[in-house]
Design a protein around this motif. Structure first.
Motif, PDB file in Angstrom:
ATOM      1  N   TRP A  86       0.839  -1.193   0.000  1.00  0.00           N
ATOM      2  CA  TRP A  86       0.000   0.000   0.000  1.00  0.00           C
ATOM      3  C   TRP A  86       0.873   1.241   0.000  1.00  0.00           C
ATOM      4  N   PHE A  87       0.275   2.339  -0.372  1.00  0.00           N
ATOM      5  CA  PHE A  87       0.984   3.609  -0.421  1.00  0.00           C
ATOM      6  C   PHE A  87       0.358   4.561   0.584  1.00  0.00           C
ATOM      7  N   GLY A  88       1.201   5.227   1.366  1.00  0.00           N
ATOM      8  CA  GLY A  88       0.710   6.244   2.278  1.00  0.00           C
ATOM      9  C   GLY A  88       0.229   7.455   1.488  1.00  0.00           C
ATOM     10  N   LEU A  89      -0.425   8.371   2.175  1.00  0.00           N
ATOM     11  CA  LEU A  89      -0.885   9.586   1.502  1.00  0.00           C
ATOM     12  C   LEU A  89       0.282  10.407   0.973  1.00  0.00           C
ATOM     13  N   ASP A  90       1.498  10.143   1.511  1.00  0.00           N
ATOM     14  CA  ASP A  90       2.699  10.825   1.026  1.00  0.00           C
ATOM     15  C   ASP A  90       3.303  10.131  -0.194  1.00  0.00           C
ATOM     16  N   GLY A  91       2.696   9.016  -0.638  1.00  0.00           N
ATOM     17  CA  GLY A  91       3.165   8.301  -1.822  1.00  0.00           C
ATOM     18  C   GLY A  91       4.237   7.267  -1.559  1.00  0.00           C
ATOM     19  N   VAL A  92       4.629   7.069  -0.297  1.00  0.00           N
ATOM     20  CA  VAL A  92       5.674   6.110   0.034  1.00  0.00           C
ATOM     21  C   VAL A  92       5.080   4.701   0.102  1.00  0.00           C
ATOM     22  N   GLU A  93       5.679   3.767  -0.638  1.00  0.00           N
ATOM     23  CA  GLU A  93       5.212   2.386  -0.660  1.00  0.00           C
ATOM     24  C   GLU A  93       5.560   1.693   0.653  1.00  0.00           C
ATOM     25  N   GLN A  94       4.607   0.902   1.147  1.00  0.00           N
ATOM     26  CA  GLN A  94       4.798   0.179   2.397  1.00  0.00           C
ATOM     27  C   GLN A  94       4.147  -1.186   2.286  1.00  0.00           C
ATOM     28  N   PHE A  95       4.435  -2.052   3.261  1.00  0.00           N
ATOM     29  CA  PHE A  95       3.811  -3.362   3.370  1.00  0.00           C
ATOM     30  C   PHE A  95       3.266  -3.496   4.771  1.00  0.00           C
ATOM     31  N   GLY A  96       2.107  -4.112   4.906  1.00  0.00           N
ATOM     32  CA  GLY A  96       1.542  -4.323   6.230  1.00  0.00           C
ATOM     33  C   GLY A  96       0.057  -4.536   6.164  1.00  0.00           C
ATOM     34  N   GLY A  97      -0.544  -4.390   7.305  1.00  0.00           N
ATOM     35  CA  GLY A  97      -1.986  -4.474   7.383  1.00  0.00           C
ATOM     36  C   GLY A  97      -2.453  -5.735   8.074  1.00  0.00           C
ATOM     37  N   PRO A  98      -3.731  -5.888   8.212  1.00  0.00           N
ATOM     38  CA  PRO A  98      -4.709  -5.033   7.561  1.00  0.00           C
ATOM     39  C   PRO A  98      -4.901  -3.662   8.238  1.00  0.00           C
ATOM     40  N   MET A  99      -4.513  -3.475   9.515  1.00  0.00           N
ATOM     41  CA  MET A  99      -4.658  -2.169  10.167  1.00  0.00           C
ATOM     42  C   MET A  99      -3.353  -1.385  10.008  1.00  0.00           C
ATOM     43  N   VAL A 100      -3.451  -0.149   9.495  1.00  0.00           N
ATOM     44  CA  VAL A 100      -2.279   0.682   9.252  1.00  0.00           C
ATOM     45  C   VAL A 100      -2.565   2.133   9.641  1.00  0.00           C
ATOM     46  N   ASP A 101      -1.514   2.931   9.664  1.00  0.00           N
ATOM     47  CA  ASP A 101      -1.645   4.378   9.873  1.00  0.00           C
ATOM     48  C   ASP A 101      -1.506   5.058   8.518  1.00  0.00           C
ATOM     49  N   LEU A 102      -2.554   5.037   7.739  1.00  0.00           N
ATOM     50  CA  LEU A 102      -2.534   5.617   6.397  1.00  0.00           C
ATOM     51  C   LEU A 102      -2.442   7.129   6.427  1.00  0.00           C
ATOM     52  N   ASP A 103      -3.183   7.767   7.328  1.00  0.00           N
ATOM     53  CA  ASP A 103      -3.262   9.225   7.342  1.00  0.00           C
ATOM     54  C   ASP A 103      -2.155   9.907   8.141  1.00  0.00           C
ATOM     55  N   GLY A 104      -1.241   9.119   8.732  1.00  0.00           N
ATOM     56  CA  GLY A 104      -0.088   9.683   9.426  1.00  0.00           C
ATOM     57  C   GLY A 104      -0.406  10.347  10.756  1.00  0.00           C
ATOM     58  N   ASP A 105      -1.514   9.962  11.400  1.00  0.00           N
ATOM     59  CA  ASP A 105      -1.873  10.572  12.680  1.00  0.00           C
ATOM     60  C   ASP A 105      -1.258   9.851  13.874  1.00  0.00           C
ATOM     61  N   GLY A 106      -0.428   8.840  13.613  1.00  0.00           N
ATOM     62  CA  GLY A 106       0.234   8.113  14.690  1.00  0.00           C
ATOM     63  C   GLY A 106      -0.565   6.936  15.222  1.00  0.00           C
TER      64      GLY A 106
END
Length: 160
Positions: A86-106
């Motif tokens: 998946w890609f964060g809202l900043d466009g950086v590719e990542q792996f993980g889930g199913p629960m993640v911090d997509l919006d960068g709120d910590g």
């Protein structure tokens, strides 16, 4: 074991069936044989590996294994160990889930969903917000907001 399947018209039906097959091969009945993929053959199964009485794994044609990602969707292929690209809202590719911090709120408050089972997250569902990759390129194209928490989007904003 209880399981829920879509009826094809947007509704779903809850079913209860006795365990009749041993999906994981340990000698204990843990699944129900069905024709989940609609190919006319009872060569698929829904299984309850955590013992809570609800189906948590789907096996199609005896070869493709999926888990429920928590949304009631058989979206996480087991061969990926539950991990999605998946890609964060900043466009950086990542792996993980199913629960993640997509919006960068910590906080890992967004649940990833892989609708087409290609290993790349297509949807992210959070508390009152959802993100969608509408064109399959891996970037989030649309943000849906449910400000009154009634389960329906009140606003849709395109993301660049």
């Amino acid at each position: 074991m209880d399981y829920c399947l879509a009826d094809g018209d947007g509704s779903a039906t809850m079913w209860t069936a006795p365990l009749d097959i041993d999906v994981d091969g340990d000698g204990t009945l843990d699944g129900v044989g069905l024709d989940v993929d609609g190919d006319g053959s009872v060569d698929d199964a829904l299984a309850d590996f955590d013992g809570d009485g609800m189906a948590d794994h789907a096996v199609l044609d005896g070869t493709s294994y999926f888990t429920d990602d928590g949304t009631g969707t058989w979206a996480v292929s087991v061969d990926r160990g539950g991990q999605l690209r998946w890609f964060g809202l900043d466009g950086v590719e990542q792996f993980g889930g199913p629960m993640v911090d997509l919006d960068g709120d910590g906080q890992a408050g967004e649940r990833l969903v892989d609708i087409d089972s290609d290993g790349l997250a297509d949807r992210a569902l959070g508390d009152g917000v959802a993100y969608a990759d509408t064109d399959g390129d891996g970037t989030w194209d649309l943000r849906l907001t449910d400000s009154d928490k009634d389960g329906r989007a009140d606003a849709a904003n395109g993301l660049s």
